[in-house]
Design a protein around this motif. Structure first.
Motif, PDB file in Angstrom:
ATOM      1  N   ASN A 156      78.408 -33.256 -72.030  1.00 35.18           N
ATOM      2  CA  ASN A 156      78.585 -34.559 -71.377  1.00 35.18           C
ATOM      3  C   ASN A 156      77.256 -35.229 -71.041  1.00 35.18           C
ATOM      4  OD1 ASN A 156      81.491 -34.777 -71.261  1.00 35.18           O
ATOM      5  ND2 ASN A 156      81.382 -32.997 -69.915  1.00 35.18           N
ATOM      6  N   GLU A 157      76.173 -34.614 -71.499  1.00 36.62           N
ATOM      7  CA  GLU A 157      74.816 -35.157 -71.311  1.00 36.62           C
ATOM      8  C   GLU A 157      74.564 -35.584 -69.871  1.00 36.62           C
ATOM      9  OE1 GLU A 157      74.770 -38.112 -74.484  1.00 36.62           O
ATOM     10  OE2 GLU A 157      73.759 -36.649 -75.782  1.00 36.62           O
ATOM     11  N   MET A 158      74.829 -34.670 -68.944  1.00 35.90           N
ATOM     12  CA  MET A 158      74.627 -34.959 -67.527  1.00 35.90           C
ATOM     13  C   MET A 158      73.143 -35.202 -67.261  1.00 35.90           C
ATOM     14  SD  MET A 158      77.715 -34.873 -66.470  1.00 35.90           S
ATOM     15  CE  MET A 158      77.374 -35.130 -64.747  1.00 35.90           C
ATOM     16  N   ASP A 159      72.859 -36.100 -66.347  1.00 38.62           N
ATOM     17  CA  ASP A 159      71.490 -36.431 -65.977  1.00 38.62           C
ATOM     18  C   ASP A 159      70.880 -35.271 -65.181  1.00 38.62           C
ATOM     19  OD1 ASP A 159      69.681 -37.773 -63.611  1.00 38.62           O
ATOM     20  OD2 ASP A 159      69.388 -38.747 -65.559  1.00 38.62           O
ATOM     21  N   MET A 160      69.765 -34.738 -65.639  1.00 40.98           N
ATOM     22  CA  MET A 160      69.144 -33.583 -65.002  1.00 40.98           C
ATOM     23  C   MET A 160      68.634 -33.906 -63.599  1.00 40.98           C
ATOM     24  SD  MET A 160      68.593 -30.438 -65.290  1.00 40.98           S
ATOM     25  CE  MET A 160      67.558 -29.109 -64.743  1.00 40.98           C
ATOM     26  N   ASP A 161      68.066 -35.078 -63.408  1.00 39.60           N
ATOM     27  CA  ASP A 161      67.565 -35.450 -62.081  1.00 39.60           C
ATOM     28  C   ASP A 161      68.711 -35.523 -61.074  1.00 39.60           C
ATOM     29  OD1 ASP A 161      64.937 -35.557 -62.960  1.00 39.60           O
ATOM     30  OD2 ASP A 161      65.049 -37.704 -63.441  1.00 39.60           O
ATOM     31  N   GLU A 162      69.828 -36.102 -61.490  1.00 42.85           N
ATOM     32  CA  GLU A 162      70.997 -36.184 -60.618  1.00 42.85           C
ATOM     33  C   GLU A 162      71.533 -34.783 -60.306  1.00 42.85           C
ATOM     34  OE1 GLU A 162      75.487 -38.183 -60.530  1.00 42.85           O
ATOM     35  OE2 GLU A 162      74.167 -38.563 -62.236  1.00 42.85           O
ATOM     36  N   PHE A 163      71.585 -33.963 -61.320  1.00 44.42           N
ATOM     37  CA  PHE A 163      72.059 -32.592 -61.145  1.00 44.42           C
ATOM     38  C   PHE A 163      71.159 -31.831 -60.170  1.00 44.42           C
ATOM     39  CE2 PHE A 163      72.064 -28.093 -62.291  1.00 44.42           C
ATOM     40  CZ  PHE A 163      73.425 -27.799 -62.228  1.00 44.42           C
ATOM     41  N   THR A 164      69.853 -31.976 -60.333  1.00 45.96           N
ATOM     42  CA  THR A 164      68.895 -31.295 -59.459  1.00 45.96           C
ATOM     43  C   THR A 164      69.057 -31.759 -58.017  1.00 45.96           C
ATOM     44  OG1 THR A 164      67.340 -31.055 -61.299  1.00 45.96           O
ATOM     45  CG2 THR A 164      66.433 -30.835 -59.078  1.00 45.96           C
ATOM     46  N   ALA A 165      69.202 -33.055 -57.817  1.00 45.13           N
ATOM     47  CA  ALA A 165      69.372 -33.599 -56.460  1.00 45.13           C
ATOM     48  C   ALA A 165      70.670 -33.104 -55.839  1.00 45.13           C
ATOM     49  CB  ALA A 165      69.339 -35.131 -56.500  1.00 45.13           C
ATOM     50  N   GLU A 166      71.752 -33.110 -56.595  1.00 40.27           N
ATOM     51  CA  GLU A 166      73.035 -32.626 -56.072  1.00 40.27           C
ATOM     52  C   GLU A 166      72.964 -31.137 -55.737  1.00 40.27           C
ATOM     53  OE1 GLU A 166      76.003 -35.713 -58.434  1.00 40.27           O
ATOM     54  OE2 GLU A 166      75.786 -33.662 -59.169  1.00 40.27           O
ATOM     55  N   THR A 167      72.285 -30.379 -56.581  1.00 41.07           N
ATOM     56  CA  THR A 167      72.149 -28.950 -56.324  1.00 41.07           C
ATOM     57  C   THR A 167      71.387 -28.717 -55.027  1.00 41.07           C
ATOM     58  OG1 THR A 167      72.248 -28.422 -58.677  1.00 41.07           O
ATOM     59  CG2 THR A 167      71.267 -26.755 -57.240  1.00 41.07           C
ATOM     60  N   ALA A 168      70.336 -29.469 -54.795  1.00 40.72           N
ATOM     61  CA  ALA A 168      69.564 -29.334 -53.544  1.00 40.72           C
ATOM     62  C   ALA A 168      70.448 -29.632 -52.333  1.00 40.72           C
ATOM     63  CB  ALA A 168      68.350 -30.258 -53.573  1.00 40.72           C
ATOM     64  N   GLU A 169      71.281 -30.657 -52.445  1.00 36.61           N
ATOM     65  CA  GLU A 169      72.194 -30.995 -51.341  1.00 36.61           C
ATOM     66  C   GLU A 169      73.203 -29.874 -51.108  1.00 36.61           C
ATOM     67  OE1 GLU A 169      73.917 -34.732 -52.509  1.00 36.61           O
ATOM     68  OE2 GLU A 169      72.018 -35.805 -52.292  1.00 36.61           O
ATOM     69  N   ILE A 170      73.702 -29.301 -52.176  1.00 37.82           N
ATOM     70  CA  ILE A 170      74.673 -28.200 -52.067  1.00 37.82           C
ATOM     71  C   ILE A 170      74.018 -26.991 -51.406  1.00 37.82           C
ATOM     72  CG2 ILE A 170      76.004 -26.526 -53.415  1.00 37.82           C
ATOM     73  CD1 ILE A 170      76.526 -28.902 -55.425  1.00 37.82           C
ATOM     74  N   VAL A 171      72.804 -26.657 -51.841  1.00 37.14           N
ATOM     75  CA  VAL A 171      72.089 -25.518 -51.261  1.00 37.14           C
ATOM     76  C   VAL A 171      71.858 -25.750 -49.765  1.00 37.14           C
ATOM     77  CG1 VAL A 171      69.878 -24.272 -51.258  1.00 37.14           C
ATOM     78  CG2 VAL A 171      71.053 -24.750 -53.423  1.00 37.14           C
ATOM     79  N   ASP A 172      71.441 -26.953 -49.396  1.00 37.03           N
ATOM     80  CA  ASP A 172      71.243 -27.264 -47.973  1.00 37.03           C
ATOM     81  C   ASP A 172      72.535 -27.086 -47.193  1.00 37.03           C
ATOM     82  OD1 ASP A 172      68.574 -27.833 -48.376  1.00 37.03           O
ATOM     83  OD2 ASP A 172      68.860 -30.017 -48.445  1.00 37.03           O
ATOM     84  N   HIS A 173      73.640 -27.564 -47.741  1.00 38.74           N
ATOM     85  CA  HIS A 173      74.937 -27.439 -47.078  1.00 38.74           C
ATOM     86  C   HIS A 173      75.324 -25.964 -46.905  1.00 38.74           C
ATOM     87  CE1 HIS A 173      79.047 -28.366 -45.924  1.00 38.74           C
ATOM     88  NE2 HIS A 173      79.452 -27.492 -46.841  1.00 38.74           N
ATOM     89  N   LEU A 174      75.132 -25.165 -47.957  1.00 37.41           N
ATOM     90  CA  LEU A 174      75.466 -23.740 -47.884  1.00 37.41           C
ATOM     91  C   LEU A 174      74.600 -23.025 -46.853  1.00 37.41           C
ATOM     92  CD1 LEU A 174      76.030 -22.982 -51.671  1.00 37.41           C
ATOM     93  CD2 LEU A 174      77.779 -23.226 -49.886  1.00 37.41           C
TER      94      LEU A 174
END
Length: 139
Positions: free
Chosen positions: A110-128
């Motif tokens: 689906n050619e996901m945007d890497m920058d968006e993915f990285t930012a979302e991952t950081a938010e998820i890690v912070d939440h966890l």
């Protein structure tokens, strides 16, 4: 007729002392990489590293399953059994590998945007981390 070995006599002797034999598949490693290939296997798989033998075996099983290699799967499952990994743990390692492969195909296809993915991952890690801290405070 025995196939000629490509490793040096010293390396052949070390392999035989370590494994009880020189596996036939090692005879198919191209000469420029033969001794070096044994060194990589010896040092990473058999040597003392940051990972325990159990962890190495579970990683090996997961990777082997993900790349669909029956040779590597067989070897690493046996390696894992030597390290007292249970059948349930082997199944979980394979399931984790398949989940990673599944989501990797989804993200790449689906050619996901890497920058968006990285930012979302950081938010998820912070939440966890916040959830872990809150749970630790409940103790």
């Amino acid at each position: 007729m025995e196939a000629p070995t490509m490793t040096t006599p010293d390396t052949q002797e070390e392999i035989e002392q370590t494994l009880g034999q020189v596996p036939s598949w090692m005879e198919h490693i191209a000469a420029p990489a033969d001794d070096h290939s044994w060194g990589l296997f010896r040092d990473l798989s058999l040597g003392e590293t940051e990972l325990s033998p159990r962890e190495k075996a579970l990683i090996g099983v997961g990777v082997a399953a993900a790349i669909s290699c029956p040779y590597c799967t067989h070897f690493h499952r046996e390696e894992a059994r030597l390290a007292d990994v249970s059948e349930a743990e082997l199944e979980e390692a394979v399931s984790l590998a398949s989940t990673t492969r599944y989501f990797s195909a989804t993200l790449h296809g689906n050619e996901m945007d890497m920058d968006e993915f990285t930012a979302e991952t950081a938010e998820i890690v912070d939440h966890l981390k916040e959830q872990e801290a809150a749970a630790a405070g409940d103790d």
